[in-house]
Design an enzyme around this catalytic site. Structure first.
Site, PDB file in Angstrom:
ATOM      1  N   GLU A 217       0.858  -1.016  -0.751  1.00 20.49           N
ATOM      2  CA  GLU A 217      -0.116   0.033   0.204  1.00 20.49           C
ATOM      3  C   GLU A 217       0.614   1.346   0.154  1.00 20.49           C
ATOM      4  OE1 GLU A 217      -2.288  -1.266   3.375  1.00 20.49           O
ATOM      5  OE2 GLU A 217      -4.159  -1.970   2.330  1.00 20.49           O
TER       6      GLU A 217
ATOM      7  N   HIS B  35      -5.279  -1.481  10.675  1.00 16.30           N
ATOM      8  CA  HIS B  35      -7.005  -1.982  10.658  1.00 16.30           C
ATOM      9  C   HIS B  35      -6.947  -2.268  12.125  1.00 16.30           C
ATOM     10  CE1 HIS B  35      -4.945  -4.933   6.842  1.00 16.30           C
ATOM     11  NE2 HIS B  35      -5.014  -3.698   7.130  1.00 16.30           N
TER      12      HIS B  35
ATOM     13  N   TYR C  49     -13.431  16.566  20.490  1.00 14.57           N
ATOM     14  CA  TYR C  49     -11.937  16.318  20.433  1.00 14.57           C
ATOM     15  C   TYR C  49     -11.896  15.385  18.555  1.00 14.57           C
ATOM     16  CZ  TYR C  49      -9.438  17.570  23.976  1.00 14.57           C
ATOM     17  OH  TYR C  49      -9.246  18.786  25.005  1.00 14.57           O
TER      18      TYR C  49
END
Length: 204
Positions: free
Chosen positions: A70, A91, A116
């Site tokens: 990736e 993940h 936040y």
């Protein structure tokens, strides 16, 4: 701290916090005009400074071991966000779980349950499913990243870009915690921040 050591510290922190598992997840950091990225097939808990891969701004392998499959995604986010210095992909359990749900708003996959989340993540686009390593995701990710520092990949997990590794990890962790809240609250009536409250937190 050198960029190599900084990347390793963040990778190990991600693993130690349980934000990824086994040999999943990848991290990158700008290195001059190029990008240091974690290699393929190595746990983030075992990455070392001398085992990092170097790619160029188009994701092409320049030096070191074979990069994560990736790597192109890291390059795409860093091209789209010239002020960003790092990208984290995990993940992480709750964000990955949210990415598998049906009926999400593809333009805004998680509601702003906390201030936040609004400040560190903002709106979270959900990108369509692509198999891991499928470069067909690249143009969609680069386009979405121009307006959003964080992306959620359908049936996969989050990608977050930030000005430096520490800031990026903060945002990633906020996204994961908000995903956890979202799942805990499913079936309950919630009151997310209003658009005006969110905009007040994200306005320059």
């Amino acid at each position: 701290m050198s960029p190599h050591d900084e990347l390793v510290a963040v990778a190990r922190s991600i693993f130690d916090r349980g934000l990824t598992h086994a040999r999943t997840g990848n991290v990158s950091i700008r290195h001059g005009g190029d990008i240091l990225v974690t290699p393929t097939g190595v746990s983030l808990g075992a990455v070392t400074a001398d085992s990092l891969s170097l790619i160029d701004a188009r994701g092409r392998h320049l030096d070191g071991p074979k990069p994560t499959k990736e790597a192109f995604l890291h390059a795409a986010l860093l091209r789209a966000r010239p002020d960003a210095g790092a990208v984290v992909h995990t993940h992480s359990t709750h964000a990955a779980a949210v990415s598998c749900l049906d009926g999400l708003d593809s333009a805004d996959a998680l509601p702003p349950l906390t201030a936040y989340f609004a400040m560190r993540v903002g709106r979270l686009p959900l990108l369509p499913y692509f198999a891991p390593g499928d470069t067909g995701l690249e143009p969609a990710a680069e386009t979405a990243a121009r307006d959003h520092a964080a992306l959620l990949l359908r049936n996969h997990g989050p990608n977050v870009a930030g000005k430096d590794p520490a800031t990026t990890l903060d945002a990633l962790e906020e996204l994961e915690e908000t995903a956890k809240l979202f799942l805990l609250l499913r079936g309950s009536r919630t009151r997310p921040l209003t658009p005006q409250q969110r905009d007040a937190l994200t306005s320059p």
